[in-house]
Motif scaffolding. Structure first.
Motif, PDB file in Angstrom:
ATOM      1  N   VAL A 138      44.146   3.861  57.376  1.00 15.84           N
ATOM      2  CA  VAL A 138      43.858   5.087  56.621  1.00 15.84           C
ATOM      3  C   VAL A 138      43.796   6.287  57.564  1.00 15.84           C
ATOM      4  N   LEU A 139      43.068   6.144  58.659  1.00 17.56           N
ATOM      5  CA  LEU A 139      42.931   7.246  59.615  1.00 17.56           C
ATOM      6  C   LEU A 139      44.265   7.598  60.266  1.00 17.56           C
ATOM      7  N   LEU A 140      45.054   6.593  60.609  1.00 19.17           N
ATOM      8  CA  LEU A 140      46.334   6.842  61.277  1.00 19.17           C
ATOM      9  C   LEU A 140      47.332   7.525  60.347  1.00 19.17           C
ATOM     10  N   VAL A 141      47.343   7.141  59.090  1.00 19.98           N
ATOM     11  CA  VAL A 141      48.236   7.797  58.124  1.00 19.98           C
ATOM     12  C   VAL A 141      47.868   9.274  58.003  1.00 19.98           C
ATOM     13  N   ARG A 142      46.577   9.561  57.941  1.00 22.42           N
ATOM     14  CA  ARG A 142      46.128  10.961  57.851  1.00 22.42           C
ATOM     15  C   ARG A 142      46.507  11.751  59.094  1.00 22.42           C
ATOM     16  N   ARG A 143      46.331  11.154  60.280  1.00 19.27           N
ATOM     17  CA  ARG A 143      46.685  11.846  61.512  1.00 19.27           C
ATOM     18  C   ARG A 143      48.199  12.032  61.630  1.00 19.27           C
ATOM     19  N   SER A 144      48.973  11.064  61.142  1.00 20.11           N
ATOM     20  CA  SER A 144      50.441  11.197  61.161  1.00 20.11           C
ATOM     21  C   SER A 144      50.882  12.370  60.307  1.00 20.11           C
ATOM     22  N   ARG A 145      50.281  12.496  59.132  1.00 18.33           N
ATOM     23  CA  ARG A 145      50.615  13.623  58.249  1.00 18.33           C
ATOM     24  C   ARG A 145      50.239  14.949  58.901  1.00 18.33           C
ATOM     25  N   ALA A 146      49.093  14.987  59.564  1.00 18.04           N
ATOM     26  CA  ALA A 146      48.661  16.221  60.230  1.00 18.04           C
ATOM     27  C   ALA A 146      49.641  16.606  61.334  1.00 18.04           C
ATOM     28  N   HIS A 147      50.115  15.645  62.100  1.00 19.91           N
ATOM     29  CA  HIS A 147      51.081  15.932  63.164  1.00 19.91           C
ATOM     30  C   HIS A 147      52.422  16.391  62.584  1.00 19.91           C
ATOM     31  N   ARG A 148      52.825  15.772  61.479  1.00 16.85           N
ATOM     32  CA  ARG A 148      54.103  16.189  60.861  1.00 16.85           C
ATOM     33  C   ARG A 148      54.002  17.621  60.359  1.00 16.85           C
ATOM     34  N   ARG A 149      52.864  17.970  59.734  1.00 17.62           N
ATOM     35  CA  ARG A 149      52.683  19.353  59.253  1.00 17.62           C
ATOM     36  C   ARG A 149      52.716  20.330  60.424  1.00 17.62           C
ATOM     37  N   ALA A 150      52.072  19.966  61.501  1.00 16.39           N
ATOM     38  CA  ALA A 150      52.065  20.837  62.683  1.00 16.39           C
ATOM     39  C   ALA A 150      53.476  20.999  63.243  1.00 16.39           C
ATOM     40  N   ASP A 151      54.252  19.917  63.279  1.00 17.11           N
ATOM     41  CA  ASP A 151      55.637  19.998  63.757  1.00 17.11           C
ATOM     42  C   ASP A 151      56.482  20.871  62.856  1.00 17.11           C
ATOM     43  N   ASP A 152      56.287  20.737  61.535  1.00 19.33           N
ATOM     44  CA  ASP A 152      57.058  21.558  60.578  1.00 19.33           C
ATOM     45  C   ASP A 152      56.730  23.030  60.739  1.00 19.33           C
ATOM     46  N   GLU A 153      55.442  23.322  60.966  1.00 19.37           N
ATOM     47  CA  GLU A 153      55.052  24.712  61.120  1.00 19.37           C
ATOM     48  C   GLU A 153      55.654  25.322  62.390  1.00 19.37           C
ATOM     49  N   GLU A 154      55.704  24.504  63.461  1.00 21.26           N
ATOM     50  CA  GLU A 154      56.312  24.991  64.705  1.00 21.26           C
ATOM     51  C   GLU A 154      57.797  25.272  64.524  1.00 21.26           C
ATOM     52  N   GLU A 155      58.475  24.396  63.779  1.00 21.57           N
ATOM     53  CA  GLU A 155      59.910  24.585  63.547  1.00 21.57           C
ATOM     54  C   GLU A 155      60.148  25.810  62.675  1.00 21.57           C
TER      55      GLU A 155
END
Length: 399
Positions: free
Chosen positions: A382-399
């Motif tokens: 559960v925690l890893l899925v949430r952290r993965s989503r947070a990293h993907r959002r951060a990557d999308d925002e950077e792009e």
């Protein structure tokens, strides 16, 4: 014939992925639990306790012992190869990057041990059973990480791998200290001599398996005869294997061996061990008795609570005093999620439970390991899925 080889190579590559290894391990565990709790549970016990091997070499072992002493040596050899590669030429060759998982592993060993010892104090067998929640299962933890955390930085995988290997090595050291009833000096000399020969051949760039396979088998037999747990032979050989390739080589020996042996480790060694170690009673009455058994309760709290507290606390302290740094691209929240995977103490924890306890006490301890590992892996997912989503959002925002 040309079609068969690429197909076999592709299947081996498929088996090398942590996702597949984790799925096979889960399947073997499920089979063990179903078989051991079925009407034909007597057949499970008979197969697990069936002895084979040359008695003249003191190797007349049960099938279960062959799995935990022999097959797990392959598993630790493969894990040791990857760890040495990362330490010598990978991300962990930076001192501050390498210190973090080591410090985290120490914290993740000490706190669970203290909790298990404190909760189980006074119970028969606690003088050795406190070591049960010390270890993290590499294959299981990496399998969960691969399935749930595709968006996380690769540095976290290396952190988890290094942490798991270090605390498994610590657990093996504890096994050597706590469960060595006698020490064979002659066997120790033979083991050291064979390891020295292995290192010499690596230095001389000898590559033939006709020399290395007998040396590896002989080392395993010698370590087993020493009275020390034989899996340490796999670790020792891995750490002596050359990881830098020469100009004329396509790949270094460590990488070549890892590619060849990892499918066997993932598809045979670890699942067969799980098959003969995880077969414990899981009836409602058996599970209910765990919470009335202070030793079993200490094991569960040590794995689910102690691992997270120890790993996160030690990591934060090391970074705070600037002795280490967080993995590349990761932060404290990611470490908390990965630290929860530290509570998956499956393989080596079951091994220590087998060694430290007997009869019903051993069965309860192994059931506690399974329940705690299931809880820790579920919370970590559960925690890893949430952290993965947070990293993907951060990557999308950077792009």
């Amino acid at each position: 014939m040309n079609r068969i080889r690429p197909a076999a190579a592709e299947f081996a590559r498929y088996l090398r992925t942590e996702t597949v290894g984790g799925m096979i391990l889960l399947a073997a565990t499920a089979v063990a639990l179903i078989w051991a709790n079925s009407p034909i549970s007597g057949a499970y016990t008979a197969v697990r306790d069936f002895h084979l091997g040359p008695g003249s070499l003191h190797l007349s072992l049960s099938v279960g012992d062959w799995a935990k002493d022999g097959l797990l040596a392959i598993f630790f050899f493969v894990a040791g190869l990857e760890l040495k590669r990362e330490l010598v030429i990978g991300e962990l060759n930076d001192v501050k990057s390498a210190i973090l998982p080591v410090v985290a592993a120490i914290g993740g060993m000490v706190v669970p041990a203290v909790i298990a010892l404190g909760v189980g104090w006074g119970e028969p067998g606690v003088e050795r059973a406190w070591a049960i929640p010390v270890a993290t299962d590499i294959a299981f933890a990496l399998g969960v990480l691969a399935i749930t955390a595709s968006g996380l930085p690769n540095g976290l995988r290396l952190f988890l791998l290094s942490l798991a290997v270090v605390d498994d090595l610590g657990a093996i050291f504890l096994i050597a200290v706590l469960f060595t009833e006698s020490f064979n000096l002659v066997a120790a000399v033979v083991a050291v001599a064979l390891l020295a020969l292995y290192a010499f051949l690596q230095h001389k760039r000898v590559t033939t398996p006709w020399l290395y396979v007998p040396i590896a088998v002989g080392t395993w037999v010698a370590v087993h005869a020493m009275g020390v747990h034989a899996t340490i032979a796999g670790v020792a050989l891995a750490l002596l294997t050359r990881v830098r390739k020469d100009r004329y080589e396509h790949e270094a020996p460590a990488l070549r061996l890892e590619h060849r042996l990892q499918p066997w480790s993932a598809a045979v060694a670890v699942p067969v061990f799980a098959l003969f170690a995880a077969g414990v009673p899981v009836s409602g009455e058996a599970l209910g008795s765990l919470f009335a058994d202070r030793l079993a309760l200490g094991v569960m709290l040590g794995l689910v609570v102690g691992k997270v507290v120890g790993i996160v606390g030690a990591s934060a302290l090391a970074v705070l005093v600037k002795a280490a740094k967080w993995p590349s691209g990761a932060g404290p929240r990611d470490i908390v999620a990965v630290a929860m995977l530290g509570g998956v103490g499956f393989t080596v924890s079951l091994l220590i439970a087998d060694l430290s306890l007997e009869g019903a006490a051993a069965e309860r301890a192994k059931a506690a390991v399974l329940l705690a590992s299931m809880t820790a892996s579920s919370l970590a997912a559960v925690l890893l899925v949430r952290r993965s989503r947070a990293h993907r959002r951060a990557d999308d925002e950077e792009e």
